[in-house]
Scaffold this motif. Structure first.
Motif, PDB file in Angstrom:
ATOM      1  N   GLY A 135       0.786  -1.229   0.000  1.00 14.20           N
ATOM      2  CA  GLY A 135       0.000   0.000   0.000  1.00 14.20           C
ATOM      3  C   GLY A 135       0.817   1.278   0.000  1.00 14.20           C
ATOM      4  O   GLY A 135       0.278   2.356  -0.160  1.00 14.20           O
ATOM      5  N   LEU A 136       2.114   1.183   0.182  1.00 15.89           N
ATOM      6  CA  LEU A 136       2.956   2.391   0.201  1.00 15.89           C
ATOM      7  C   LEU A 136       3.955   2.323  -0.948  1.00 15.89           C
ATOM      8  O   LEU A 136       5.020   1.722  -0.837  1.00 15.89           O
ATOM      9  CB  LEU A 136       3.677   2.537   1.541  1.00 15.89           C
ATOM     10  CG  LEU A 136       4.472   3.826   1.748  1.00 15.89           C
ATOM     11  CD1 LEU A 136       3.579   5.054   1.571  1.00 15.89           C
ATOM     12  CD2 LEU A 136       5.114   3.854   3.121  1.00 15.89           C
ATOM     13  N   ARG A 137       3.564   2.929  -2.060  1.00 16.06           N
ATOM     14  CA  ARG A 137       4.406   2.966  -3.252  1.00 16.06           C
ATOM     15  C   ARG A 137       4.680   4.424  -3.579  1.00 16.06           C
ATOM     16  O   ARG A 137       3.756   5.220  -3.679  1.00 16.06           O
ATOM     17  CB  ARG A 137       3.700   2.263  -4.401  1.00 16.06           C
ATOM     18  CG  ARG A 137       3.638   0.766  -4.196  1.00 16.06           C
ATOM     19  CD  ARG A 137       2.782   0.087  -5.256  1.00 16.06           C
ATOM     20  NE  ARG A 137       2.747  -1.352  -5.134  1.00 16.06           N
ATOM     21  CZ  ARG A 137       2.243  -2.023  -4.094  1.00 16.06           C
ATOM     22  NH1 ARG A 137       1.751  -1.375  -3.076  1.00 16.06           N
ATOM     23  NH2 ARG A 137       2.233  -3.339  -4.068  1.00 16.06           N
ATOM     24  N   LEU A 138       5.953   4.750  -3.773  1.00 15.21           N
ATOM     25  CA  LEU A 138       6.326   6.146  -4.016  1.00 15.21           C
ATOM     26  C   LEU A 138       6.943   6.376  -5.396  1.00 15.21           C
ATOM     27  O   LEU A 138       7.393   7.476  -5.691  1.00 15.21           O
ATOM     28  CB  LEU A 138       7.274   6.635  -2.919  1.00 15.21           C
ATOM     29  CG  LEU A 138       6.692   6.613  -1.507  1.00 15.21           C
ATOM     30  CD1 LEU A 138       7.720   7.098  -0.496  1.00 15.21           C
ATOM     31  CD2 LEU A 138       5.428   7.447  -1.428  1.00 15.21           C
ATOM     32  N   GLY A 139       6.982   5.341  -6.256  1.00 15.08           N
ATOM     33  CA  GLY A 139       7.376   5.539  -7.643  1.00 15.08           C
ATOM     34  C   GLY A 139       8.841   5.395  -7.971  1.00 15.08           C
ATOM     35  O   GLY A 139       9.203   5.331  -9.135  1.00 15.08           O
ATOM     36  N   HIS A 140       9.711   5.347  -6.975  1.00 13.35           N
ATOM     37  CA  HIS A 140      11.148   5.244  -7.257  1.00 13.35           C
ATOM     38  C   HIS A 140      11.850   4.758  -5.996  1.00 13.35           C
ATOM     39  O   HIS A 140      11.367   4.972  -4.887  1.00 13.35           O
ATOM     40  CB  HIS A 140      11.706   6.602  -7.688  1.00 13.35           C
ATOM     41  CG  HIS A 140      12.951   6.514  -8.486  1.00 13.35           C
ATOM     42  ND1 HIS A 140      14.194   6.376  -7.915  1.00 13.35           N
ATOM     43  CD2 HIS A 140      13.162   6.550  -9.833  1.00 13.35           C
ATOM     44  CE1 HIS A 140      15.117   6.337  -8.868  1.00 13.35           C
ATOM     45  NE2 HIS A 140      14.510   6.440 -10.046  1.00 13.35           N
ATOM     46  N   SER A 141      13.011   4.133  -6.174  1.00 17.92           N
ATOM     47  CA  SER A 141      13.764   3.677  -4.996  1.00 17.92           C
ATOM     48  C   SER A 141      14.572   4.810  -4.362  1.00 17.92           C
ATOM     49  O   SER A 141      14.915   4.748  -3.186  1.00 17.92           O
ATOM     50  CB  SER A 141      14.680   2.505  -5.357  1.00 17.92           C
ATOM     51  OG  SER A 141      15.622   2.914  -6.331  1.00 17.92           O
ATOM     52  N   GLY A 171      10.425  13.904  -8.808  1.00 17.52           N
ATOM     53  CA  GLY A 171      10.231  13.827 -10.250  1.00 17.52           C
ATOM     54  C   GLY A 171      11.204  12.907 -10.960  1.00 17.52           C
ATOM     55  O   GLY A 171      11.342  12.976 -12.180  1.00 17.52           O
ATOM     56  N   LEU A 172      11.885  12.017 -10.230  1.00 15.72           N
ATOM     57  CA  LEU A 172      12.799  11.065 -10.873  1.00 15.72           C
ATOM     58  C   LEU A 172      12.044  10.028 -11.703  1.00 15.72           C
ATOM     59  O   LEU A 172      12.629   9.356 -12.544  1.00 15.72           O
ATOM     60  CB  LEU A 172      13.669  10.364  -9.824  1.00 15.72           C
ATOM     61  CG  LEU A 172      14.663  11.250  -9.074  1.00 15.72           C
ATOM     62  CD1 LEU A 172      15.385  10.444  -8.000  1.00 15.72           C
ATOM     63  CD2 LEU A 172      15.674  11.873 -10.036  1.00 15.72           C
ATOM     64  N   SER A 173      10.764   9.865 -11.446  1.00 19.85           N
ATOM     65  CA  SER A 173       9.936   8.972 -12.250  1.00 19.85           C
ATOM     66  C   SER A 173       8.598   9.656 -12.531  1.00 19.85           C
ATOM     67  O   SER A 173       8.269  10.665 -11.911  1.00 19.85           O
ATOM     68  CB  SER A 173       9.714   7.639 -11.526  1.00 19.85           C
ATOM     69  OG  SER A 173       8.854   7.816 -10.422  1.00 19.85           O
ATOM     70  N   LYS A 174       7.839   9.097 -13.476  1.00 21.43           N
ATOM     71  CA  LYS A 174       6.535   9.683 -13.814  1.00 21.43           C
ATOM     72  C   LYS A 174       5.593   9.614 -12.621  1.00 21.43           C
ATOM     73  O   LYS A 174       4.787  10.499 -12.403  1.00 21.43           O
ATOM     74  CB  LYS A 174       5.927   8.966 -15.014  1.00 21.43           C
ATOM     75  CG  LYS A 174       6.636   9.280 -16.302  1.00 21.43           C
ATOM     76  CD  LYS A 174       5.971   8.592 -17.465  1.00 21.43           C
ATOM     77  CE  LYS A 174       6.744   8.884 -18.740  1.00 21.43           C
ATOM     78  NZ  LYS A 174       6.160   8.197 -19.893  1.00 21.43           N
ATOM     79  N   THR A 179       4.643  11.325   0.176  1.00 22.74           N
ATOM     80  CA  THR A 179       3.853  11.032   1.373  1.00 22.74           C
ATOM     81  C   THR A 179       4.379  11.852   2.545  1.00 22.74           C
ATOM     82  O   THR A 179       5.504  12.327   2.526  1.00 22.74           O
ATOM     83  CB  THR A 179       3.864   9.528   1.713  1.00 22.74           C
ATOM     84  OG1 THR A 179       2.880   9.273   2.714  1.00 22.74           O
ATOM     85  CG2 THR A 179       5.232   9.071   2.209  1.00 22.74           C
ATOM     86  N   GLU A 180       3.533  12.029   3.539  1.00 22.53           N
ATOM     87  CA  GLU A 180       3.902  12.773   4.742  1.00 22.53           C
ATOM     88  C   GLU A 180       3.851  11.849   5.955  1.00 22.53           C
ATOM     89  O   GLU A 180       3.129  10.863   5.960  1.00 22.53           O
ATOM     90  CB  GLU A 180       2.927  13.939   4.976  1.00 22.53           C
ATOM     91  CG  GLU A 180       3.205  15.139   4.115  1.00 22.53           C
ATOM     92  CD  GLU A 180       2.869  14.929   2.651  1.00 22.53           C
ATOM     93  OE1 GLU A 180       3.676  15.364   1.825  1.00 22.53           O
ATOM     94  OE2 GLU A 180       1.841  14.307   2.328  1.00 22.53           O
ATOM     95  N   SER A 181       4.614  12.224   6.974  1.00 19.08           N
ATOM     96  CA  SER A 181       4.562  11.488   8.234  1.00 19.08           C
ATOM     97  C   SER A 181       4.714  12.457   9.405  1.00 19.08           C
ATOM     98  O   SER A 181       5.329  13.506   9.269  1.00 19.08           O
ATOM     99  CB  SER A 181       5.640  10.400   8.292  1.00 19.08           C
ATOM    100  OG  SER A 181       6.913  10.937   8.137  1.00 19.08           O
ATOM    101  N   VAL A 182       4.112  12.066  10.516  1.00 19.55           N
ATOM    102  CA  VAL A 182       4.260  12.799  11.778  1.00 19.55           C
ATOM    103  C   VAL A 182       4.924  11.853  12.754  1.00 19.55           C
ATOM    104  O   VAL A 182       4.554  10.681  12.845  1.00 19.55           O
ATOM    105  CB  VAL A 182       2.890  13.270  12.329  1.00 19.55           C
ATOM    106  CG1 VAL A 182       3.047  13.841  13.721  1.00 19.55           C
ATOM    107  CG2 VAL A 182       2.266  14.277  11.413  1.00 19.55           C
TER     108      VAL A 182
END
Length: 190
Positions: A135-141, A171-174, A179-182
């Protein structure tokens, strides 16, 4: 009666010279810096306690505040080196892991700014390697992390803090959802 007092910038030469313009700009920047630090209660000369130790930081919080995630509790462990150089930058290395299997290992730089006695405001910026979880995908490593922490420094140099972080691949990938965290944290002097 004519006032013969001259500004230091007038001595730089012709009013339209590059040296005079740079001098005036320096005076304006210094004035703005002193005004801002005074208004915010910051101390530009004494921005950190003499001999601040390295810190081991333990944290817990929530990731994915901008989305609905299951198992979004995150845990962190980081080592904050002693402040270095004239600017008192603090190199930091750390690791974050999330209940859903995601991990983030990073390096960042931070800087403590006192806002009141015992209170510190600490902006940070860094980059690291991200491994996706359920569920946590950010588009790039490769991900960039920016954040700010407000902490209370006890007389024995322990700290208790609250931080907000943003993770993005810049912007390293499309795909770049970010995401944010507290985070709540405890820092232990080493």
């Amino acid at each position: 009666m004519k006032n013969n007092a001259r500004s230091p910038c007038t001595n730089a030469g012709n009013r339209h010279s590059l040296a005079a313009d740079l001098c005036r700009l320096s005076v304006i920047r210094l004035s703005l810096h002193l005004l801002i630090t005074t208004l915010l209660g910051l101390h530009p000369i004494q921005a950190y306690a003499e001999g601040d130790p390295a810190l081991l930081n333990l944290s817990i919080g929530e990731v994915g505040l901008d989305r609905s995630l299951d198992n979004a509790t995150r845990y962190g462990l980081e080592y904050r080196f002693q402040p270095m150089n004239f600017y008192q930058l603090i190199p930091t290395v750390g690791n974050v892991w999330v209940d859903n299997g995601a991990t983030f290992t990073y390096f960042e730089m931070r800087r403590d700014f006192p806002v009141r006695e015992h209170w510190l405001l600490t902006p940070s910026f860094g980059l690291g390697v991200f491994h996706e979880g359920r569920g946590l995908r950010l588009g790039h490593s490769t991900e960039f992390r920016s954040g700010v922490e407000l902490s209370y420094r006890f007389p024995n140099r322990y700290r208790l803090g609250l931080a907000i972080y943003h993770l993005s691949n810049g912007g390293l990938s499309k795909e770049n959802p970010g995401t944010e965290s507290v985070v709540c944290s405890v820092s232990i002097p080493m």
